[in-house]
Design a protein around this motif. Structure first.
Motif, PDB file in Angstrom:
ATOM      1  N   LEU A 106       0.822  -1.221   0.000  1.00 57.03           N
ATOM      2  CA  LEU A 106       0.000   0.000   0.000  1.00 57.03           C
ATOM      3  C   LEU A 106       0.850   1.263   0.000  1.00 57.03           C
ATOM      4  CD1 LEU A 106      -2.626  -1.045   2.716  1.00 57.03           C
ATOM      5  CD2 LEU A 106      -2.871  -1.206   0.236  1.00 57.03           C
ATOM      6  N   GLY A 107       2.128   1.139  -0.347  1.00 53.40           N
ATOM      7  CA  GLY A 107       3.052   2.261  -0.253  1.00 53.40           C
ATOM      8  C   GLY A 107       2.567   3.545  -0.892  1.00 53.40           C
ATOM      9  N   PRO A 108       2.144   3.546  -2.159  1.00 51.71           N
ATOM     10  CA  PRO A 108       1.689   4.804  -2.780  1.00 51.71           C
ATOM     11  C   PRO A 108       0.506   5.435  -2.053  1.00 51.71           C
ATOM     12  CG  PRO A 108       2.113   3.128  -4.442  1.00 51.71           C
ATOM     13  CD  PRO A 108       2.197   2.437  -3.116  1.00 51.71           C
ATOM     14  N   VAL A 109      -0.399   4.590  -1.562  1.00 50.90           N
ATOM     15  CA  VAL A 109      -1.573   5.111  -0.846  1.00 50.90           C
ATOM     16  C   VAL A 109      -1.147   5.769   0.461  1.00 50.90           C
ATOM     17  CG1 VAL A 109      -3.763   4.486   0.239  1.00 50.90           C
ATOM     18  CG2 VAL A 109      -3.062   3.378  -1.890  1.00 50.90           C
ATOM     19  N   ILE A 110      -0.205   5.120   1.169  1.00 47.78           N
ATOM     20  CA  ILE A 110       0.250   5.654   2.452  1.00 47.78           C
ATOM     21  C   ILE A 110       0.952   6.987   2.257  1.00 47.78           C
ATOM     22  CG2 ILE A 110       1.767   5.233   4.410  1.00 47.78           C
ATOM     23  CD1 ILE A 110       1.278   2.249   4.015  1.00 47.78           C
ATOM     24  N   ALA A 111       1.855   7.056   1.288  1.00 52.03           N
ATOM     25  CA  ALA A 111       2.587   8.300   1.064  1.00 52.03           C
ATOM     26  C   ALA A 111       1.681   9.411   0.554  1.00 52.03           C
ATOM     27  CB  ALA A 111       3.726   8.056   0.070  1.00 52.03           C
ATOM     28  N   GLU A 112       0.710   9.062  -0.264  1.00 51.59           N
ATOM     29  CA  GLU A 112      -0.166  10.071  -0.849  1.00 51.59           C
ATOM     30  C   GLU A 112      -0.975  10.812   0.213  1.00 51.59           C
ATOM     31  OE1 GLU A 112      -3.490  10.381  -4.441  1.00 51.59           O
ATOM     32  OE2 GLU A 112      -2.970   8.452  -3.553  1.00 51.59           O
ATOM     33  N   ARG A 113      -1.275  10.153   1.325  1.00 49.20           N
ATOM     34  CA  ARG A 113      -2.060  10.785   2.384  1.00 49.20           C
ATOM     35  C   ARG A 113      -1.307  11.936   3.046  1.00 49.20           C
ATOM     36  NH1 ARG A 113      -6.303   7.710   4.445  1.00 49.20           N
ATOM     37  NH2 ARG A 113      -5.953   8.498   6.557  1.00 49.20           N
ATOM     38  N   HIS A 114       0.015  11.977   2.873  1.00 48.65           N
ATOM     39  CA  HIS A 114       0.821  13.019   3.506  1.00 48.65           C
ATOM     40  C   HIS A 114       1.340  14.044   2.506  1.00 48.65           C
ATOM     41  CE1 HIS A 114       0.857  10.635   7.213  1.00 48.65           C
ATOM     42  NE2 HIS A 114       1.123   9.586   6.458  1.00 48.65           N
ATOM     43  N   LEU A 115       0.952  13.921   1.242  1.00 54.72           N
ATOM     44  CA  LEU A 115       1.425  14.853   0.222  1.00 54.72           C
ATOM     45  C   LEU A 115       0.600  16.132   0.228  1.00 54.72           C
ATOM     46  CD1 LEU A 115       2.024  12.497  -2.847  1.00 54.72           C
ATOM     47  CD2 LEU A 115       3.688  13.292  -1.162  1.00 54.72           C
ATOM     48  N   LYS A 116       1.261  17.218  -0.139  1.00 52.94           N
ATOM     49  CA  LYS A 116       0.577  18.476  -0.396  1.00 52.94           C
ATOM     50  C   LYS A 116       1.230  19.108  -1.609  1.00 52.94           C
ATOM     51  CE  LYS A 116      -0.987  22.822   1.566  1.00 52.94           C
ATOM     52  NZ  LYS A 116      -1.022  23.713   2.747  1.00 52.94           N
ATOM     53  N   ASP A 117       0.411  19.198  -2.671  1.00 52.99           N
ATOM     54  CA  ASP A 117       0.934  19.712  -3.949  1.00 52.99           C
ATOM     55  C   ASP A 117       2.118  18.874  -4.415  1.00 52.99           C
ATOM     56  OD1 ASP A 117      -0.954  21.737  -3.818  1.00 52.99           O
ATOM     57  OD2 ASP A 117       0.414  23.090  -2.765  1.00 52.99           O
ATOM     58  N   SER A 118       1.959  17.540  -4.309  1.00 52.42           N
ATOM     59  CA  SER A 118       2.970  16.566  -4.753  1.00 52.42           C
ATOM     60  C   SER A 118       4.285  16.687  -3.994  1.00 52.42           C
ATOM     61  CB  SER A 118       3.239  16.712  -6.263  1.00 52.42           C
ATOM     62  OG  SER A 118       2.051  16.506  -6.992  1.00 52.42           O
ATOM     63  N   THR A 119       4.270  17.325  -2.824  1.00 52.01           N
ATOM     64  CA  THR A 119       5.482  17.500  -2.025  1.00 52.01           C
ATOM     65  C   THR A 119       5.301  16.825  -0.678  1.00 52.01           C
ATOM     66  OG1 THR A 119       5.967  19.618  -3.088  1.00 52.01           O
ATOM     67  CG2 THR A 119       7.048  19.178  -0.972  1.00 52.01           C
ATOM     68  N   LEU A 120       6.326  16.096  -0.248  1.00 49.23           N
ATOM     69  CA  LEU A 120       6.308  15.415   1.045  1.00 49.23           C
ATOM     70  C   LEU A 120       7.359  16.057   1.947  1.00 49.23           C
ATOM     71  CD1 LEU A 120       5.152  13.034   2.699  1.00 49.23           C
ATOM     72  CD2 LEU A 120       7.062  11.650   1.862  1.00 49.23           C
TER      73      LEU A 120
END
Length: 681
Positions: free
Chosen positions: A561-575
């Protein structure tokens, strides 16, 4: 062929009507068509009386157009016969003789009365009602759509029911819009009937005198008689269609036919029927009045009132019997078991807050249903039902949220007040407080000052929203505790229906249901949704072949589920990331030890304290600059780092390098965690 007959009947009939306008027909066929026209109009009138809702006869506007065209076609055919042969069949001749009754003046007066009834009374009223009904229906359409969406969000109706209700609203708007236009057909038909009668009389007299050599008296008698008969055979079905139009547009959307509804509503007051009967008898006693008709009607109404009274008494007795509910023994085994049972989720309200759950005001219960639906979509689990009850032990205006019988949240929601959040609240009267979810300073102010507080820049929240927000936070933070073994079984059955191979390969050959529950609870405890169970089960099946270690299984599921987990913390494609200094990360890998609670990092206390201080500094800088950041580390350290740095729900999220790179975001490093000897002085 028989199955296709209804499909082709109407098109063939319309083509026949068009031919009727141009092709002469014999008198015997005209008689048949006139009878069909009258019976067709009568059938439509009776149908409008027996349908339960106007939409049950949604084809009426189209039928009205076809019937009007048919009637005008018959007018053309009958006019052709009257003027060419002086004979238009037995139906027209017979109706002319009956209506005239030996006097053309009587026939003309009767015909004019029918025209006035249709054109001035019925048609005019039906046109106005159709126009107003169409306007009101279209104006109410957005509100009805919003009500459907609200019921759907509240969980009171399903998606299929919402689609059906939306279709009904759309069909209702289309129907009344069509009826507004179709009523113009009725008005135009009435005008056309008057014009055709005048043309027939003038043309008939002219043909009789100039072509057939008749005297003016004979021409008037013959052609006026035929014209009146022709007018009657067209005006009678036209009047029936006008009445049908008025009937269908004045019907309300109730599930009952007109006869049943009329009978039920006229007999709902026994006193009204009794007074009407007594009034009829009193009129019979007036000198000069006919006694028998008034007495018969009056006595009939009095008898009907007595029967209505007897029926109402029976219904009242039956209602009292059905409403009598046996009082359960509070000391019975069933009641004691119910009182002993621990509910997964419970909201207790102080006595002065019970009105929130009564369906009035802020309507807390409907918002709880909507919250369960929203969280189910976000978390991927079915949130247990929320038991809402009052408690006299609570202080005034207080509510308590419990999970599995344990209090996990408490707050206040004073009646008649709203919560204002913001920086400039000193000028507002009220009780200062702290938001239970975000810890923001606020103030409970009178509801009447809401608009003024909003103009002053404050965010104003009603009481039900405060409780729902608090409940949502509690559920999200305790999702792992709320996921029961039975919930996992139900979710697994759902996956098996769409991806049976993923379930059959995993359960029970590799993992038991309890082990799967533990993995899912581990994901939920870190805020990872479990919507994609198929992918989770496939990853667990691969990992379980080599090891059934719970932490390893959780990490395998997270990797899937890596992409889903990281996407929840993105803002404007930036982590935004807080890194661990490489040398320190290497030391942490060397100090990694296995334990019953999972991998642990063993370091000396001074270095550990220095790491915590460095993390606090980096976190403060990150939150001051913008949105919160996540901690990034090696995959082997992820679970141990989370236990060390973010042991409580709601703390910083810890992501591995694999999870971050799977989403391919833009990395912004906002801080670095260092050890004692690496912290700058």
């Amino acid at each position: 062929m028989r199955k296709n007959l209804p499909t082709y009947a109407v098109p063939v009939g319309v083509v026949g009507i068009v031919l009727l306008l141009v092709v002469p027909v014999p008198a015997w066929m005209l008689d048949i068509l006139i009878v069909v026209n009258i019976m067709f109009a009568l059938l439509i009138l009776l149908t409008t009386m027996f349908v339960k809702k106007p939409l049950d006869f949604s084809v009426f506007p189209s039928l009205l157009l076809v019937a009007t065209l048919f009637r005008l076609g018959l007018n053309v055919a009958s006019t052709r016969l009257v003027l060419s042969t002086g004979y238009a069949g037995q139906v027209i001749g017979s109706l002319g003789q009956v209506a005239v009754g030996g006097s053309l003046i009587i026939g003309a007066v009767i015909f004019l009365i029918l025209v006035v009834i249709q054109f001035v009374v019925v048609t005019k009223g039906a046109e106005r009602v159709a126009e107003v009904g169409a306007r009101f229906t279209l104006d109410a359409m957005p509100g009805k759509q919003m009500a459907i969406d609200a019921d759907l969000n509240a969980g009171t109706i399903t998606e299929a029911q919402a689609r059906r209700r939306r279709a009904e609203v759309s069909a209702e708007a289309d129907f009344y819009g069509s009826m507004d236009g179709a009523s113009k057909f009725v008005k135009g038909d009435a005008i056309a009937g008057i014009v055709i009668i005048i043309i027939n009389i003038i043309g008939g007299i002219a043909i009789g005198m100039f072509q057939n050599g008749m005297t003016i008296t004979d021409a008037v008698n013959k052609y006026t008689l035929l014209t009146i008969g022709d007018g009657l055979v067209s005006q009678i079905p036209a009047l029936l269609m006008a009445v049908s139009t008025g009937m269908i547009v004045t019907r309300s959307n109730v599930d009952a036919d007109m006869g049943s509804m009329t009978s039920a509503q006229l007999s709902q007051s026994r006193v009204a029927v009794l007074v009407a009967g007594c009034a009829a008898i009193a009129l019979a006693l007036i000198p000069g009045m006919p006694i028998v008709p008034f007495m018969v009607v009056g006595l009939s109404l009095i008898v009907a009132s007595r029967r209505i009274g007897a029926r109402q008494r029976q219904e009242a007795a039956a209602g009292e019997t059905s409403n009598t509910v046996p009082v359960a023994n509070p000391d019975s085994t069933e009641n004691l078991i119910e009182q002993m049972r621990v509910h997964a989720l419970e909201v207790q309200l102080a006595p002065d807050l019970v009105e929130l759950a009564s369906g009035a005001g802020d309507d807390l219960l409907s918002r709880v249903r909507a919250l369960r639906r929203r969280l189910a979509m976000e978390l991927g689990m079915v949130v247990p039902p929320v038991r809402t009850r009052d408690s006299i032990d609570l202080p005034i205006s207080t509510y308590v949220i419990k999970v599995a019988g344990t209090e996990v949240g408490r707050g206040i929601a004073p009646p008649g007040k709203v919560l204002a959040l913001g920086d400039s609240l000193d000028a507002l009267p009220g009780t200062s407080t702290v938001d239970p979810v975000f810890g923001l300073p606020g103030k409970w102010i009178p509801a009447e000052l809401r608009h003024g507080a909003e103009l002053g820049g404050a965010t104003v929240i009603d009481r039900a929203s405060v409780i729902i927000t608090h409940l949502s936070s509690v559920i999200s933070n305790n999702a792992a505790r709320l996921l029961s073994r039975e919930d996992v079984r139900v979710l697994t059955d759902g996956v098996k229906s769409i991806n049976p191979s993923a379930v059959d390969e995993l359960i029970p050959s590799l993992l038991s249901l309890a082990e799967v529950q533990r993995v899912l609870q581990g994901l939920l405890s870190e805020g990872v949704p479990i919507n994609d169970l198929s992918r989770i089960y496939e990853a667990l099946a691969l990992r379980a072949r080599t090891s059934t270690d719970p932490d390893g299984l959780i990490e395998a599921a997270r990797a899937a589920l890596g992409p889903v987990i990281a996407e929840r913390h993105l803002k404007d494609s930036t982590l935004r990331v807080i890194m661990i200094e490489p040398l320190l990360e290497q030391a942490m890998l060397e100090g990694l030890r296995a334990s019953e609670q999972g991998p642990q990092i063993v370091l000396d206390p001074d270095r550990l304290q220095a790491m915590m201080t460095s993390l606090a500094q980096a976190r403060t800088v990150a939150e001051a600059d913008g949105d919160p950041a996540v901690i990034a580390c090696a995959p082997a350290l992820r679970s141990a780092v989370r236990r060390l740095f973010a042991p409580n729900p709601g703390d910083l999220s810890v992501l591995s390098y694999l999870e971050i790179t799977s989403a391919r975001p833009t990395i912004e490093t906002v801080g670095v965690i260092r050890a004692l000897d690496q912290i700058p002085v």
